[in-house]
Design a protein around this motif. Structure first.
Motif, PDB file in Angstrom:
ATOM      1  N   TYR A 119       0.825  -1.207   0.000  1.00 57.02           N
ATOM      2  CA  TYR A 119       0.000   0.000   0.000  1.00 57.02           C
ATOM      3  C   TYR A 119       0.866   1.267   0.000  1.00 57.02           C
ATOM      4  O   TYR A 119       0.544   2.250  -0.654  1.00 57.02           O
ATOM      5  N   ARG A 120       1.955   1.230   0.751  1.00 60.27           N
ATOM      6  CA  ARG A 120       2.826   2.399   0.883  1.00 60.27           C
ATOM      7  C   ARG A 120       3.476   2.786  -0.450  1.00 60.27           C
ATOM      8  O   ARG A 120       3.483   3.952  -0.818  1.00 60.27           O
ATOM      9  N   ILE A 133      -1.601   6.509 -12.384  1.00 65.55           N
ATOM     10  CA  ILE A 133      -1.962   5.139 -12.016  1.00 65.55           C
ATOM     11  C   ILE A 133      -1.366   4.137 -13.003  1.00 65.55           C
ATOM     12  O   ILE A 133      -0.804   3.114 -12.607  1.00 65.55           O
ATOM     13  N   ASN A 134      -1.474   4.423 -14.293  1.00 62.68           N
ATOM     14  CA  ASN A 134      -0.956   3.474 -15.287  1.00 62.68           C
ATOM     15  C   ASN A 134       0.567   3.342 -15.203  1.00 62.68           C
ATOM     16  O   ASN A 134       1.118   2.268 -15.433  1.00 62.68           O
ATOM     17  N   GLU A 135       1.270   4.408 -14.842  1.00 61.50           N
ATOM     18  CA  GLU A 135       2.725   4.339 -14.679  1.00 61.50           C
ATOM     19  C   GLU A 135       3.080   3.479 -13.458  1.00 61.50           C
ATOM     20  O   GLU A 135       4.000   2.657 -13.509  1.00 61.50           O
ATOM     21  N   VAL A 147      -3.857  -1.022  -8.628  1.00 66.58           N
ATOM     22  CA  VAL A 147      -3.148   0.139  -8.088  1.00 66.58           C
ATOM     23  C   VAL A 147      -4.140   1.112  -7.463  1.00 66.58           C
ATOM     24  O   VAL A 147      -3.916   1.613  -6.357  1.00 66.58           O
ATOM     25  N   MET A 148      -5.244   1.378  -8.166  1.00 64.63           N
ATOM     26  CA  MET A 148      -6.254   2.295  -7.610  1.00 64.63           C
ATOM     27  C   MET A 148      -6.784   1.766  -6.275  1.00 64.63           C
ATOM     28  O   MET A 148      -6.970   2.533  -5.331  1.00 64.63           O
ATOM     29  N   THR A 149      -6.991   0.468  -6.193  1.00 59.52           N
ATOM     30  CA  THR A 149      -7.474  -0.137  -4.951  1.00 59.52           C
ATOM     31  C   THR A 149      -6.446   0.034  -3.832  1.00 59.52           C
ATOM     32  O   THR A 149      -6.799   0.407  -2.708  1.00 59.52           O
ATOM     33  N   ARG A 150      -5.186  -0.216  -4.148  1.00 58.81           N
ATOM     34  CA  ARG A 150      -4.140  -0.103  -3.123  1.00 58.81           C
ATOM     35  C   ARG A 150      -3.972   1.343  -2.648  1.00 58.81           C
ATOM     36  O   ARG A 150      -3.800   1.587  -1.460  1.00 58.81           O
ATOM     37  N   VAL A 151      -4.015   2.285  -3.569  1.00 61.59           N
ATOM     38  CA  VAL A 151      -3.894   3.697  -3.187  1.00 61.59           C
ATOM     39  C   VAL A 151      -5.099   4.095  -2.333  1.00 61.59           C
ATOM     40  O   VAL A 151      -4.944   4.768  -1.308  1.00 61.59           O
ATOM     41  N   ARG A 155      -4.910   5.294   1.598  1.00 66.90           N
ATOM     42  CA  ARG A 155      -5.487   6.556   2.077  1.00 66.90           C
ATOM     43  C   ARG A 155      -6.511   6.315   3.186  1.00 66.90           C
ATOM     44  O   ARG A 155      -6.560   7.062   4.163  1.00 66.90           O
ATOM     45  N   GLU A 156      -7.319   5.285   3.032  1.00 62.98           N
ATOM     46  CA  GLU A 156      -8.320   4.967   4.051  1.00 62.98           C
ATOM     47  C   GLU A 156      -7.652   4.554   5.365  1.00 62.98           C
ATOM     48  O   GLU A 156      -8.079   4.973   6.433  1.00 62.98           O
ATOM     49  N   GLN A 157      -6.604   3.742   5.271  1.00 62.73           N
ATOM     50  CA  GLN A 157      -5.890   3.337   6.483  1.00 62.73           C
ATOM     51  C   GLN A 157      -5.261   4.549   7.162  1.00 62.73           C
ATOM     52  O   GLN A 157      -5.280   4.653   8.394  1.00 62.73           O
TER      53      GLN A 157
END
Length: 165
Positions: A119-120, A133-135, A147-151, A155-157
């Protein structure tokens, strides 16, 4: 002769454009300015050797980030770098900043570093390096949606842990 001159110019342009971003990301990865500097130098050495494999200049930043991440992983094969205080490394003191602001920034950095690497890393690539995101997906060998899910989860965490303070 002209090929080597053009190759040299191409490499110098890449180094000028991306060295600051690579260094900033390396500091966040390893937490040590000296090691970060070494990682960036090793990244550029490997990039020089493989420069002919870079066909698309638009892909240069993700290509260099991938090299840097691999170099960082290699440091663990050789030795474990010493851990240092992130505040001593980053040094983003703002003029006129009060003690509460410094404390809040310190807490925020600690929370970021406590996130799982999965996530970091994408969060730092987006925030520190300004990567799309694509990069990030190309560097981490993930889909854009992963990637969008992990970001999003990072942020939520961060929101949850920061609201507990």
């Amino acid at each position: 002769m002209f090929g080597s001159v053009n190759r040299q110019r191409r490499f110098e342009a890449l180094a000028r454009e991306f060295s600051d971003d690579l260094f900033r990301f390396a500091v966040w990865l390893c937490g040590d300015r000296a090691l970060a500097d070494d990682l960036v130098q090793e990244t550029f050495i490997r990039a020089w050797k493989a420069l002919d494999s870079l066909k698309d200049e638009q892909a240069a930043k993700p290509w260099l980030i991938t090299i840097l991440r691999r170099e960082y992983a290699r440091t663990f094969e050789r030795k474990v770098p010493p851990l240092v205080d992130i505040d001593a490394v980053i040094g983003l003191e703002q003029a006129g900043e009060g003690p509460e602001d410094r404390l809040e920034r310190m807490r925020f950095r600690e929370r970021i570093m406590q996130l799982e690497a999965k996530y970091r890393e994408p969060l730092l690539m987006q925030v520190i390096l300004g990567m799309a995101i694509n990069e990030i997906a190309a560097v981490l060998d993930l889909t854009d949606s992963a990637v969008m899910t992990r970001v999003f989860r990072a942020r939520e965490q961060l929101k949850q842990t920061m609201s507990k303070d």
